[in-house]
Design an enzyme around this catalytic site. Structure first.
Site, mmCIF file in Angstrom:
data_model
loop_
_atom_site.group_PDB
_atom_site.id
_atom_site.type_symbol
_atom_site.label_atom_id
_atom_site.label_comp_id
_atom_site.label_asym_id
_atom_site.label_seq_id
_atom_site.Cartn_x
_atom_site.Cartn_y
_atom_site.Cartn_z
ATOM 1 N N TYR A 97 0.868 -1.183 0.000
ATOM 2 C CA TYR A 97 0.000 0.000 0.000
ATOM 3 C C TYR A 97 0.899 1.226 0.000
ATOM 4 O O TYR A 97 1.856 1.300 0.776
ATOM 5 C CB TYR A 97 -0.887 0.004 1.258
ATOM 6 C CG TYR A 97 -1.761 1.229 1.360
ATOM 7 C CD1 TYR A 97 -3.070 1.211 0.908
ATOM 8 C CD2 TYR A 97 -1.261 2.425 1.893
ATOM 9 C CE1 TYR A 97 -3.876 2.343 0.982
ATOM 10 C CE2 TYR A 97 -2.055 3.560 1.961
ATOM 11 C CZ TYR A 97 -3.351 3.503 1.508
ATOM 12 O OH TYR A 97 -4.145 4.629 1.572
ATOM 13 N N GLU A 183 -3.529 7.451 -4.165
ATOM 14 C CA GLU A 183 -3.336 6.165 -3.477
ATOM 15 C C GLU A 183 -3.120 5.040 -4.479
ATOM 16 O O GLU A 183 -3.829 4.935 -5.478
ATOM 17 C CB GLU A 183 -4.589 5.876 -2.643
ATOM 18 C CG GLU A 183 -4.541 4.562 -1.889
ATOM 19 C CD GLU A 183 -5.912 4.209 -1.305
ATOM 20 O OE1 GLU A 183 -6.168 4.596 -0.158
ATOM 21 O OE2 GLU A 183 -6.707 3.560 -1.999
#
Ligand code: ADP
Ligand code: MG
Length: 376
Positions: A97, A183
């Site tokens: 992530y 993101e």
């Protein structure tokens, strides 16, 4: 403004971030030109598509056409699927992530990284927050090599140079486009290096004045391709909406009046459910939008509208309120305090429509708190 994955990935590609080969398709016919295996990904703005069945691996032509029609019939968390990203299937060794966002409480930009990326990141954040590394950096200088080393350590990723390229490019996107979030989840480790398998981007509406060209293009694309209504730019520029946790909905024509009224609501023993300020010079349309935003919250038990007309005209404010009532009705008691420019005209319009107005701000606040169920 939220972007679709395919829009985010196009921007990633423009900035040299590695993304899989992919084609946006809206008809079954377009899909027949592509060769399996492919991953079909529903294009919606809500997250968690994978878990909701919005991401499908198709190994052959039959699976492709079957999955396509299944996805196009689907609603993901209430959102209708109108386009699909058909993407090469990537071999994933690990899912990381990586994101850049603003940490509101600390008023600082941060890099957020985790070796436990993928569809369960929310659960990781809840249950194993120690597996998430947050690295604040200077808004003036951007992330430096030192920050990237901290990120690399947090991820346990050894190719520092490769990671640096990705973090720096991600930051350039964040800064150039006035994003509040960029993101990559997952950032996949593959046999040939890191690849952004997903893209989530939120652009700051407050910066729309200096991103006109980009925003107009992205909005038009969203509306024409996906049938999404284009919000008038006006709403983004002038209205500020703050969600809170009480029961009194609050609209004011300026921020100062709104802050004062928030305090008065508290003094009267109530809590505001939300707060919309219209940015000073407003119009019936802006009042209409403010009402739509504030009344969309199901917790609102009463609505308090506080107007101090300087540049702002009370007849126009009344027109906005009455038009909204005509179109949607008012399901909660409304308390309107108006004074200033065109005050008599505004009050008369409200009177004729059977709505009372207040002169006394304290009385208005007290009544609004009481209509919302009294002191908390
Ligand atoms: P969401 O975050 O909305 O669930 P993602 O794009 O992150 O959607 O996809 C969910 C999961 O599907 C990813 O974590 C990854 O494991 C897998 N996936 C997505 N795209 C691909 C791809 N091109 N090749 C292989 N697997 C993929
Ligand atoms: Mg994802």
């Amino acid at each position: 403004m939220k972007l679709y994955e395919f829009q985010g990935k196009r921007i990633f590609r423009q900035y040299g971030l590695p993304v899989p080969q992919g084609t946006l398709v809206v008809t079954a016919e377009e899909l027949t030109k592509l060769a399996p295996p492919l991953v079909l990904k529903a294009q919606v703005l809500v997250g968690g598509r994978g878990k909701a069945g919005g991401v499908k691996l198709c190994r052959n032509k039959e699976e492709l056409s079957g999955c396509f029609s299944e996805l196009m019939r689907k609603q993901i968390k209430g959102e209708v699927v109108r386009a699909i990203l058909a993407e090469e299937k990537v071999d994933i060794l690990q899912e990381y992530y990586l994101a850049i966002t603003i940490k509101g409480g600390d008023a600082t930009p941060v890099i957020i990284a985790s070796a436990a990326g993928g569809v369960d990141i929310e659960q990781v954040a809840r249950e194993n927050p120690e597996r998430i590394t947050t690295v604040p950096f200077s808004p003036f200088f951007g992330p430096t090599e030192y920050h990237v080393r901290t990120v690399a350590r947090g991820l346990g990723y050894s190719d520092y140079r490769e990671l640096k390229e990705i973090v720096f490019k991600l930051y350039r996107i964040f800064r150039d486009l006035d994003a509040t979030l960029v993101e990559i989840n997952p950032l996949a480790q593959t046999p040939t290096g890191l690849l952004a398998l997903d893209a989530k981007m939120v652009l700051d509406d407050k910066a729309s004045f200096r991103q006109q060209q980009v925003l107009v293009q992205l909005r038009q694309e969203q509306s024409s391709l996906l049938g999404v209504a284009v919000e008038p730019a006006l709403n983004d520029d002038t209205i500020t909406y703050v969600p809170l946790s009480g029961t009194v909905g609050l609209i004011s024509d300026g921020a100062g009046t709104g802050m004062l009224t928030l305090d008065l609501i508290k003094d009267a023993g109530g809590q505001a459910a939300n707060f919309c300020e219209m940015g000073g010079i407003t119009s019936p349309e802006v009042m209409y939008s403010a009402l739509s935003k504030v009344l969309a919250n199901a917790e609102v038990r009463s609505l308090l509208v506080v107007l101090i007309g300087g540049f702002n005209r009370m007849d126009e404010m009344a027109a906005g309120i009455l038009k909204y009532r005509e179109d949607h009705g008012l399901k909660v008691p409304i308390v309107v305090r108006m004074c200033g420019t065109m005050e008599e005209e505004g009050k008369e319009m409200m009177r004729q429509a059977g709505l009372t107005t207040y002169d006394d701000l304290l009385q208005a606040v007290q009544d609004a708190v009481q209509f919302a169920g009294g002191k908390e």
